[in-house]
Design a protein around this motif. Structure first.
Motif, short mmCIF file in Angstrom:
data_model
loop_
_atom_site.label_atom_id
_atom_site.label_comp_id
_atom_site.label_asym_id
_atom_site.label_seq_id
_atom_site.Cartn_x
_atom_site.Cartn_y
_atom_site.Cartn_z
N PRO A 278 0.82 -1.22 0.00
CA PRO A 278 0.00 0.00 0.00
C PRO A 278 0.85 1.27 0.00
O PRO A 278 0.44 2.27 -0.59
CB PRO A 278 -0.84 -0.13 1.28
CG PRO A 278 -0.11 -1.12 2.13
CD PRO A 278 0.60 -2.03 1.21
N LEU B 131 1.86 1.76 -3.50
CA LEU B 131 0.71 2.23 -4.27
C LEU B 131 0.46 3.71 -4.02
O LEU B 131 0.14 4.46 -4.96
CB LEU B 131 -0.53 1.42 -3.90
CG LEU B 131 -0.64 0.01 -4.48
CD1 LEU B 131 -1.88 -0.69 -3.94
CD2 LEU B 131 -0.68 0.05 -6.00
N LEU B 132 0.58 4.14 -2.78
CA LEU B 132 0.42 5.56 -2.45
C LEU B 132 1.47 6.38 -3.20
O LEU B 132 1.17 7.42 -3.78
CB LEU B 132 0.54 5.76 -0.95
CG LEU B 132 0.21 7.15 -0.41
CD1 LEU B 132 -1.22 7.55 -0.74
CD2 LEU B 132 0.44 7.20 1.10
N ALA C 17 -4.84 3.41 -1.39
CA ALA C 17 -3.69 2.90 -0.65
C ALA C 17 -3.95 2.81 0.85
O ALA C 17 -3.60 1.81 1.49
CB ALA C 17 -2.47 3.77 -0.92
N THR D 255 -6.39 -0.04 1.58
CA THR D 255 -5.69 -1.32 1.46
C THR D 255 -4.81 -1.57 2.68
O THR D 255 -4.82 -2.66 3.26
CB THR D 255 -4.82 -1.33 0.19
OG1 THR D 255 -5.64 -1.13 -0.95
CG2 THR D 255 -4.09 -2.66 0.05
N VAL E 200 1.56 2.73 6.65
CA VAL E 200 1.66 3.02 5.21
C VAL E 200 2.17 4.44 5.00
O VAL E 200 3.05 4.69 4.16
CB VAL E 200 0.28 2.82 4.54
CG1 VAL E 200 0.28 3.39 3.12
CG2 VAL E 200 -0.08 1.36 4.51
N TYR F 138 5.65 5.51 3.10
CA TYR F 138 5.54 6.41 1.95
C TYR F 138 6.42 7.63 2.12
O TYR F 138 7.16 8.04 1.20
CB TYR F 138 4.08 6.83 1.76
CG TYR F 138 3.91 8.11 0.96
CD1 TYR F 138 4.05 8.12 -0.42
CD2 TYR F 138 3.64 9.32 1.60
CE1 TYR F 138 3.91 9.29 -1.15
CE2 TYR F 138 3.49 10.49 0.89
CZ TYR F 138 3.63 10.48 -0.49
OH TYR F 138 3.50 11.65 -1.20
N GLY G 299 -9.56 -0.23 -3.07
CA GLY G 299 -8.64 -0.60 -2.01
C GLY G 299 -9.22 -1.68 -1.11
O GLY G 299 -8.50 -2.58 -0.65
#
Length: 628
Positions: free
Chosen positions: A239, A242-243, A276, A279, A292, A296, A397
Motif C-alpha cells: 500500500p 501504491l500511495l 492505498a 488497502t 503506510v 511512503y 482498495g
C-alpha cells in the motif's frame, strides 16, 4: 524515413544508440536464459542455492523469495531513476539520446529486473518442494506449471519494456511530447507500478503453498499463522508503494509544470489516499494506515533528497497525514475486519474522507509548499471530483485488501463494485481531459527589466499582464509564468495588483535555452503566451524574443509547452494511437485483477510434480497399512 528522423534530435533516438541498446538487451537476456536452462537441466545449482538462502532469510518459498528480492531492488532503482529523469527534462529539456541520459539506466534496470524476477520465479517453481496450489499449467502437454505471480511479473516486465521501442517510434511519428503523461510513458510506468500488487500476489501464493503442504501432512493450521518477514514487508510496502505510485502521476503539478487541467491534481491525490490507505488498514490491521504513511514518507523523502543532492529541481511532496489519521480513526467505528461487504463499507467511507477532509488538507498544503497552489475557483469542480475519485479508490482498495486476506466478497458483488469504480474513474478522467479554448483571447504584456540583467545573455524581468478577459483570468485555477529547460526551473504566480492587471511575484529569465511561457488555466480554457523561446533549427522553430511592451494572442498551452511536437501530423492519427495505448493499459490492468482473484479464492488443487505426489501418497497410505 527512419534515417531522416535519426538526424533530427527531436524525432527519436539515433539509430546507432537503438542498435547498442538492443544488443545489450539481447546479451543480458541470453545470459539469464542460459542460467535458467542450466538450472533446469541440472548442470548448475546456482539458482537453487541462492533461492534457498533467500527463502530461509525471508521465510518464504524459494520460488517467491528470490524474485521478491530482485523485483523490490529493481523497483527502488526505478523510483530513483524516474524522478531523476523528470528533473533532467524539466531543467535541461529533451534527451540528447537514450544512452546519454544516466537516469535511463536505472529505469531500464528496474523494468528488466521485474521481467527477470518473473522468469526466475517460474524456473525455481519447477520441481519445487511446495509448489503453488493455484499455479498455471503451461500449454503443450509438458505438464509444467508456473506460479500466477511469476507469470504476472513476466507480463509486467514485458509490457513495460515494450514502452521503450514504442516511445522511440512515437517520437519519430509525432515528435517529442515532453510530458509525463505521454501514451507510451503510460505503458512503461504502469508496467512498473502494477508489479507492486503482483509481488503481493506472489507472497500470498507462497503462503498458500506452505499452508496447503501443512494440511496435506495432517497438521492443518488453526487460527492465524505468524507472517514471514517477507510477508510483513510486502504487506506494508504494497500500500505504501501504491500511495507513492498513484501520487507520482501528479508530479507534473508537484514540479509546477502541469500540462493538464488542475482538477487532475485533487482527483489523483484523493484516488491515491482512498485506495492505498484503505488497502493498508484492511491488510495490516490496527495502525496500518499510519504505517503506510510512514513508509511512503520515507520512500518519497529519500528519492527527493537524492534528486536534491544531484543539484536538480525538487518537487513538492503531497502529504497524506490528515487522511491517514482519519482513516485510522474511522476503523474504530466502521470495522474493516471480516472482508466482504464490511470491508467495502469501510472503503467507501475511507474514500469519502480522502475526498473531503483530505481535499481540505491538501488545499492548505499547496499554499505552504507547492508551485501551483489551489484556488477557490477549483472548489466547484475539484471537490466533487475528489469525492467521487476517493470513494472509487476506497472501494478498489477494499477489494485489494480483502483479496490479500483471502476474504473477497461474492464474485457478483466484487464485479459490480470493480466495474462501477472503474467507470467512475474513466468518466472523471474524460471530464478532466476536456479542454475548450475560446478564440480571440489576448493580453497586453509589460516586461520590467531587473537591474543588471538586461543583456541578451542574462535578461530577466517582472511580467505585468492585462488580460483581454479579466473575469476569466480572475477566476482561474492557475495563473503562472513558467521558465524551464534552461538549466533550472522558475515558476512565478500572477497576483492581481489592480482591477484586471496581474504581476508576477518575482522575475523570470528571458534568455538562452529557457522556454518561458505565460500560462492561464480557467475552467476548460488552457492557454499560454510565449515570452521567450530559443531558436532551434533542428526542429525547426524560429524562437521568440519579446520587446518590453507588446500585445499578443494566446495559443493552446500544448503548442507553447511542447514545441518539439510535429504540428503537421493529422489528428486522426494521433487520437487513435493514444486510445490504442490506453486500451493496452486497460487490458493489462484487467489481467492483473484476474490473477489476484485466482490466487485469493482459487481452489487448492493444482497437480503437483511426480515426486511430490508420491511422497504424499505414502503419507496418506501409512495409517491403512498399520491397520492391516
Amino acid at each position: 524515413m527512419l534515417q531522416a528522423a535519426a538526424d533530427t534530435p527531436a524525432a527519436g533516438a539515433p539509430l546507432q544508440q537503438i542498435l547498442i541498446a538492443s544488443l545489450f538487451a539481447s546479451i543480458t537476456t541470453a545470459v539469464l536464459l542460459t542460467l535458467i536452462m542450466r538450472h533446469r537441466s541440472g548442470r548448475s545449482d546456482l539458482l537453487s542455492r541462492v533461492g534457498a538462502t533467500t527463502g530461509r532469510a525471508l521465510g518464504m518459498e524459494p520460488w517467491a523469495a528470490l524474485p521478491f528480492l530482485i523485483a523490490t531492488l529493481a523497483l527502488g532503482s526505478g523510483a530513483f531513476g524516474v524522478f531523476w529523469d523528470i528533473s533532467l527534462h524539466i531543467d535541461t529539456g529533451r534527451d540528447p539520446g537514450p544512452l546519454a541520459n544516466p537516469a535511463h539506466y536505472f529505469i531500464l534496470l528496474a523494468l528488466y529486473g521485474v521481467f527477470a524476477a518473473g522468469l526466475v520465479a517460474c524456473a525455481l517453481h519447477e520441481g519445487a518442494e511446495r509448489p503453488s496450489p493455484v499455479a498455471l499449467r503451461v500449454p503443450g502437454g509438458s505438464g509444467l506449471t508456473v506460479p500466477v505471480g511469476g507469470a504476472l511479473l513476466i507480463t509486467c516486465g514485458a509490457f513495460a519494456l515494450t514502452g521503450f521501442p514504442l516511445d522511440d517510434f512515437w517520437h519519430r511519428m509525432f515528435g517529442q511530447d515532453v510530458t509525463l503523461w505521454g501514451p507510451t510513458h503510460l505503458v512503461m510506468i504502469n508496467g512498473a507500478i502494477l508489479s507492486v500488487p503482483v509481488l503481493a500476489v506472489l507472497a500470498l501464493e507462497a503462503r498458500r503453498a506452505r499452508r496447503a503442504d501443512s494440511e496435506v501432512a495432517g497438521a492443518p493450521e488453526h487460527g492465524p499463522r505468524t507472517l514471514s518477514l517477507a510477508e510483513q514487508i510486502v504487506r506494508t510496502l504494497l500500500p505504501a508503494a501504491l500511495l507513492f505510485a498513484i501520487a507520482f502521476w501528479a508530479t507534473e503539478f508537484d514540479w509546477g509544470v502541469p500540462q493538464y487541467r488542475v482538477v487532475w491534481h485533487p482527483l489523483l491525490l484523493a484516488l491515491a489516499g482512498g485506495l492505498a490507505l484503505t488497502t493498508g488498514r484492511t491488510v495490516l490491521g490496527r495502525g496500518g494506515a499510519l504505517r503506510v504513511l510512514l513508509v511512503y514518507l520515507l520512500i518519497r523523502g529519500a528519492v527527493e533528497v537524492a534528486v536534491w543532492v544531484l543539484g536538480r529541481s525538487v518537487p513538492s511532496m503531497p502529504l497524506f497525514v490528515v487522511e491517514a489519521a482519519c482513516v485510522e480513526a474511522l476503523a474504530l467505528v466502521v470495522k474493516p475486519e471480516g472482508g466482504g461487504t464490511r470491508a467495502l463499507r469501510f472503503g467507501a467511507f475511507a474514500g469519502l474522507i480522502c475526498g473531503t477532509v483530505g481535499f481540505a488538507a491538501q488545499y492548505a498544503w499547496t499554499h505552504v509548499w507547492a508551485p501551483v497552489p489551489w484556488t477557490p475557483s477549483l472548489l466547484a469542480e475539484g471537490l466533487p471530483t475528489a469525492v467521487l475519485a476517493g470513494v472509487a479508490g476506497g472501494l478498489l482498495g477494499a477489494l485489494l485488501g480483502s483479496g490479500l486476506r483471502r476474504e473477497l466478497p461474492a464474485q457478483a458483488v466484487r464485479r459490480r463494485v470493480g466495474i462501477g469504480a472503474a467507470a467512475v474513474l474513466v468518466a472523471l478522467g474524460a471530464n478532466a481531459l476536456w479542454v475548450h479554448n475560446p478564440a480571440g483571447l489576448g493580453a497586453d504584456v509589460t516586461l520590467t527589466p531587473v537591474a543588471g540583467h538586461t543583456g541578451a545573455a542574462d535578461r530577466e524581468a517582472y511580467v505585468t499582464v492585462r488580460f483581454s478577459d479579466a473575469a476569466l483570468a480572475r477566476r482561474a485555477e492557475m495563473r503562472q509564468v513558467l521558465a524551464w529547460q534552461g538549466g533550472k526551473r522558475v515558476s512565478r504566480h500572477l497576483d492581481e495588483i489592480a482591477p484586471g492587471v496581474f504581476r508576477t511575484d518575482g522575475p523570470v529569465p528571458l534568455y538562452g535555452d529557457f522556454k518561458t511561457n505565460l500560462r492561464l488555466q480557467s475552467g476548460r480554457t488552457f492557454v499560454a503566451l510565449p515570452l521567450h523561446l530559443p531558436r532551434e533549427p533542428s526542429i525547426p522553430t524560429p524562437g521568440v524574443v519579446r520587446p518590453a511592451h507588446f500585445h499578443a494572442a494566446f495559443v493552446s498551452d500544448v503548442q507553447a509547452m511542447q514545441t518539439e511536437r510535429k504540428d503537421y501530423v493529422p489528428g486522426w492519427l494521433w487520437t487513435p494511437s493514444a486510445i490504442l495505448m490506453l486500451v493496452f493499459c486497460g487490458l493489462f490492468i484487467l489481467g492483473i485483477s484476474t490473477g489476484l482473484a485466482r490466487v485469493a479464492d482459487g481452489p487448492d488443487g493444482t497437480p503437483q510434480p511426480r515426486e511430490r505426489r508420491r511422497r504424499r501418497a505414502v503419507r496418506t497410505a501409512a495409517p491403512a497399512t498399520s491397520r492391516a
